[in-house]
Scaffold this motif. Sequence first.
Motif, PDB file in Angstrom:
ATOM      1  N   ARG A 155       0.821  -1.206   0.000  1.00  0.00           N
ATOM      2  CA  ARG A 155       0.000   0.000   0.000  1.00  0.00           C
ATOM      3  C   ARG A 155       0.854   1.255   0.000  1.00  0.00           C
ATOM      4  O   ARG A 155       1.961   1.271   0.542  1.00  0.00           O
ATOM      5  CB  ARG A 155      -0.942   0.007   1.205  1.00  0.00           C
ATOM      6  N   CYS A 156       0.336   2.285  -0.609  1.00  0.00           N
ATOM      7  CA  CYS A 156       1.000   3.580  -0.658  1.00  0.00           C
ATOM      8  C   CYS A 156       1.235   4.084   0.773  1.00  0.00           C
ATOM      9  O   CYS A 156       0.341   4.030   1.620  1.00  0.00           O
ATOM     10  CB  CYS A 156       0.142   4.582  -1.430  1.00  0.00           C
ATOM     11  N   LEU A 157       2.441   4.567   1.037  1.00  0.00           N
ATOM     12  CA  LEU A 157       2.775   5.062   2.369  1.00  0.00           C
ATOM     13  C   LEU A 157       1.919   6.248   2.786  1.00  0.00           C
ATOM     14  O   LEU A 157       1.735   6.489   3.982  1.00  0.00           O
ATOM     15  CB  LEU A 157       4.250   5.492   2.418  1.00  0.00           C
ATOM     16  N   HIS A 158       1.384   6.956   1.819  1.00  0.00           N
ATOM     17  CA  HIS A 158       0.686   8.210   2.126  1.00  0.00           C
ATOM     18  C   HIS A 158      -0.830   8.058   2.163  1.00  0.00           C
ATOM     19  O   HIS A 158      -1.482   8.468   3.122  1.00  0.00           O
ATOM     20  CB  HIS A 158       1.081   9.272   1.103  1.00  0.00           C
ATOM     21  N   CYS A 159      -1.392   7.448   1.138  1.00  0.00           N
ATOM     22  CA  CYS A 159      -2.854   7.394   1.036  1.00  0.00           C
ATOM     23  C   CYS A 159      -3.429   5.995   1.282  1.00  0.00           C
ATOM     24  O   CYS A 159      -4.643   5.822   1.301  1.00  0.00           O
ATOM     25  CB  CYS A 159      -3.314   7.901  -0.327  1.00  0.00           C
ATOM     26  N   ASN A 160      -2.537   5.002   1.413  1.00  0.00           N
ATOM     27  CA  ASN A 160      -2.928   3.622   1.698  1.00  0.00           C
ATOM     28  C   ASN A 160      -3.567   2.906   0.510  1.00  0.00           C
ATOM     29  O   ASN A 160      -4.125   1.824   0.657  1.00  0.00           O
ATOM     30  CB  ASN A 160      -3.877   3.557   2.905  1.00  0.00           C
ATOM     31  N   ARG A 161      -3.503   3.485  -0.669  1.00  0.00           N
ATOM     32  CA  ARG A 161      -4.018   2.838  -1.871  1.00  0.00           C
ATOM     33  C   ARG A 161      -3.143   1.640  -2.226  1.00  0.00           C
ATOM     34  O   ARG A 161      -1.921   1.684  -2.067  1.00  0.00           O
ATOM     35  CB  ARG A 161      -4.041   3.847  -3.024  1.00  0.00           C
ATOM     36  N   ILE A 162      -3.735   0.555  -2.710  1.00  0.00           N
ATOM     37  CA  ILE A 162      -2.967  -0.625  -3.114  1.00  0.00           C
ATOM     38  C   ILE A 162      -2.133  -0.285  -4.357  1.00  0.00           C
ATOM     39  O   ILE A 162      -2.648   0.276  -5.325  1.00  0.00           O
ATOM     40  CB  ILE A 162      -3.905  -1.812  -3.407  1.00  0.00           C
ATOM     41  N   ILE A 163      -0.844  -0.628  -4.282  1.00  0.00           N
ATOM     42  CA  ILE A 163       0.078  -0.343  -5.384  1.00  0.00           C
ATOM     43  C   ILE A 163       0.927  -1.576  -5.671  1.00  0.00           C
ATOM     44  O   ILE A 163       0.867  -2.572  -4.942  1.00  0.00           O
ATOM     45  CB  ILE A 163       0.994   0.859  -5.049  1.00  0.00           C
ATOM     46  N   GLU A 164       1.736  -1.519  -6.711  1.00  0.00           N
ATOM     47  CA  GLU A 164       2.611  -2.630  -7.062  1.00  0.00           C
ATOM     48  C   GLU A 164       3.632  -2.866  -5.960  1.00  0.00           C
ATOM     49  O   GLU A 164       4.007  -1.936  -5.229  1.00  0.00           O
ATOM     50  CB  GLU A 164       3.314  -2.350  -8.393  1.00  0.00           C
ATOM     51  N   SER A 165       4.109  -4.083  -5.856  1.00  0.00           N
ATOM     52  CA  SER A 165       4.975  -4.485  -4.752  1.00  0.00           C
ATOM     53  C   SER A 165       6.337  -3.791  -4.760  1.00  0.00           C
ATOM     54  O   SER A 165       7.007  -3.722  -3.731  1.00  0.00           O
ATOM     55  CB  SER A 165       5.181  -6.000  -4.775  1.00  0.00           C
ATOM     56  N   ASN A 166       6.759  -3.282  -5.913  1.00  0.00           N
ATOM     57  CA  ASN A 166       8.070  -2.640  -6.004  1.00  0.00           C
ATOM     58  C   ASN A 166       8.001  -1.127  -5.876  1.00  0.00           C
ATOM     59  O   ASN A 166       8.959  -0.422  -6.205  1.00  0.00           O
ATOM     60  CB  ASN A 166       8.744  -3.002  -7.323  1.00  0.00           C
ATOM     61  N   LEU A 167       6.876  -0.599  -5.401  1.00  0.00           N
ATOM     62  CA  LEU A 167       6.706   0.844  -5.252  1.00  0.00           C
ATOM     63  C   LEU A 167       6.550   1.212  -3.779  1.00  0.00           C
ATOM     64  O   LEU A 167       6.235   0.377  -2.938  1.00  0.00           O
ATOM     65  CB  LEU A 167       5.481   1.321  -6.033  1.00  0.00           C
ATOM     66  N   LEU A 168       6.780   2.489  -3.491  1.00  0.00           N
ATOM     67  CA  LEU A 168       6.558   3.018  -2.144  1.00  0.00           C
ATOM     68  C   LEU A 168       5.274   3.822  -2.060  1.00  0.00           C
ATOM     69  O   LEU A 168       4.570   3.795  -1.047  1.00  0.00           O
ATOM     70  CB  LEU A 168       7.723   3.923  -1.731  1.00  0.00           C
TER      71      LEU A 168
END
Length: 218
Positions: free
Chosen positions: A10-23
């Motif tokens: 999940r995105c560190l800021h908004c908690n949206r689900i993102i790809e595993s290699n992203l912050l």
Amino acid sequence: MILDLLFPNRCLHCNRIIESNLLVCDICFNQIHFTHYDYFENNPVKEKCRLLFPVENTYALIQFEEESLSRKIIHELKYRSREITGRILGEWTTDRLDFKNQKPDLLVSVPLHPKKIRERGYNQLHLYTETLSKYYRIPFDHQLVKRNYYSKAQALKDKQHRLETINTFSVTQPVNGKHILLIDDVFTTGTTVSSIAWEILNAGEHNKVSVLVMAMDV
């Protein structure tokens, strides 16, 4: 993978689900305050370093502001056991930092005491440094500088204790005629990089030091 389904990144800021290699997600990425410093020109890191030791060039990737996304990212790397953050920060750096025809000879990161490495499980600067080394084709040396004493986290120290860095570091072998890029995570007072820089400068003849940090504390 099953773990990705059960525990999605999940995105560190908004908690949206993102790809595993992203912050962070694409939207929140635009909220990161990159410095856009010029490595070869005057910038706040260089101004502070020059008050402490002879420095060649300096660069900071992001601004380390109170309650900012940048601070969350650095804390994710240092205190939440997410070592991959170092690689991602390294990739962001290579997108923005151009050494042109003046690459340093060697990359050296600020060392942790062995006890601290055992506690944390890794040095938060190693993967970052190795990512830069691979991209720029500059060798690195994680053993050139050692930390002589164990101490509590820099973030937990008051200003006076941060200034008490005499004999904290030492160079493990002679170094001569090398331009070393010293790498740290957050630049605050500059006393840590200054302490190491003087050890490098005094380790041999005609050495030069430049500084690269992930974040500049503003």
